[in-house]
Design an enzyme around this catalytic site. Structure first.
Site, PDB file in Angstrom:
ATOM      1  N   LYS A  20       5.563   8.830   4.362  1.00 20.94           N
ATOM      2  CA  LYS A  20       4.733   7.692   3.962  1.00 20.94           C
ATOM      3  C   LYS A  20       4.041   8.055   2.647  1.00 20.94           C
ATOM      4  CE  LYS A  20       1.384   4.394   5.824  1.00 20.94           C
ATOM      5  NZ  LYS A  20       0.596   4.029   7.038  1.00 20.94           N
TER       6      LYS A  20
ATOM      7  N   ASP B 150      -4.273  -1.723  14.593  1.00 28.47           N
ATOM      8  CA  ASP B 150      -3.153  -2.639  14.356  1.00 28.47           C
ATOM      9  C   ASP B 150      -2.162  -2.543  15.512  1.00 28.47           C
ATOM     10  OD1 ASP B 150      -1.544  -4.503  13.090  1.00 28.47           O
ATOM     11  OD2 ASP B 150      -0.523  -3.018  11.833  1.00 28.47           O
TER      12      ASP B 150
ATOM     13  N   GLU C 123       0.789  -1.229   0.000  1.00 29.03           N
ATOM     14  CA  GLU C 123       0.000   0.000   0.000  1.00 29.03           C
ATOM     15  C   GLU C 123       0.820   1.278   0.000  1.00 29.03           C
ATOM     16  OE1 GLU C 123      -3.344   0.539  -0.187  1.00 29.03           O
ATOM     17  OE2 GLU C 123      -3.533  -1.583  -0.642  1.00 29.03           O
TER      18      GLU C 123
END
Length: 277
Positions: A56, A182, A25
């Site tokens: 990111k 997560d 991703e």
């Protein structure tokens, strides 16, 4: 013609950065928002100091329709930035936001110098490298004999202290109605103390799956995910996770009773699924 002249500032930022890791991703880079100038400057000139950042980059997915891909990318970058921002306002230890570019699919956040809790608790695989999914610290298990003997040396902290920090920060995050999505010890960084008389800081990272929810169920599931991560990554983890829950209870106060009951329900459902397969 300079090829950078037609690129955007964000594209130039990525082109100057160092690739740390890449997943399905996103790609993770370490870069600088303010690169050093090409001409000499006097030492100590703060105007030209650069700050390392984690970048990111949610790159374009060729298998998705361009319009859908752009919409999903913007939504996910914005969602991650909102979750981090809400945590910051609630006093949760998370990386500071340095730049958001929804069009390019880029989120730049504070680079956290330190090690993941997974590594510090001995969760790394024998003889392998552990690459932290977000902050990119590459830690070789054979780094030094001394590090193997005591990974926590230099952090002025015990394992139980780390558990207290984990429970407290997660409870603060849940009080802000942010669900991480997560929670693992790989997604927690321990920053060394800045001075001998200071304490280490625990920083929660990687909010790519985070969302906002007031539901007790979602908070209980968040804790259950972490409990399963402890069980699969760290041997004899039951006392460790018990310390996490005690610290969570102290921070959560009156909200703990409902979350605790729901956590028991989630555990029961998890065991039933395991038996059924």
């Amino acid at each position: 013609m300079n090829p950078e002249s037609s690129s955007t500032p964000t594209q130039r930022l990525i082109s100057r950065a160092t690739l740390v890791s890449q997943g399905a991703e996103a790609a993770i880079y370490k870069g600088e928002l303010h690169p050093p100038p090409i001409y000499p400057v006097p030492s100590g000139n703060r105007d030209h100091d650069s700050e390392p950042v984690l970048i990111k980059y949610r790159f374009h997915k060729q298998y998705r329709h361009p319009t859908l891909d752009a919409s999903l990318t913007k939504s996910r970058v914005a969602g991650e930035a909102r979750a981090i921002g809400r945590c910051l306002r609630a006093g949760v230890n998370v990386p500071g936001i340095r730049m958001v570019d929804l069009q390019e699919g880029v989120l730049a956040i504070e680079w956290i110098n330190g090690k993941s809790v997974r590594f510090l608790l001995g969760g790394g695989a024998e003889g392998e490298e552990e690459v932290d999914e977000v902050h990119g610290d590459v830690v070789e298990s054979e780094e030094t004999d001394e590090a193997e003997e005591d990974p926590l040396k230099g952090y002025n902290i015990t394992q139980d202290d780390i558990m207290q920090l984990i429970g407290t920060e997660i409870a603060k995050m849940h009080e802000a109605d942010i669900i991480h999505g997560d929670l693992t010890t790989s997604n927690m960084m321990l920053r060394p103390p800045s001075a001998p008389d200071k304490s280490s800081e625990l920083v929660l990272i990687d909010f790519g799956l985070a969302y906002t929810s007031t539901l007790v169920e979602d908070k209980a599931v968040d804790l259950y995910v972490l409990e399963r991560a402890f069980a699969s990554t760290h041997p004899a983890s039951e006392p460790l996770f018990a310390s996490v829950l005690k610290a969570y209870e102290r921070q959560a106060g009156k909200d703990w009773k409902a979350i605790s009951r729901r956590l028991d329900d989630v555990r029961l459902r998890g065991r039933k699924r395991s038996m059924v397969g």
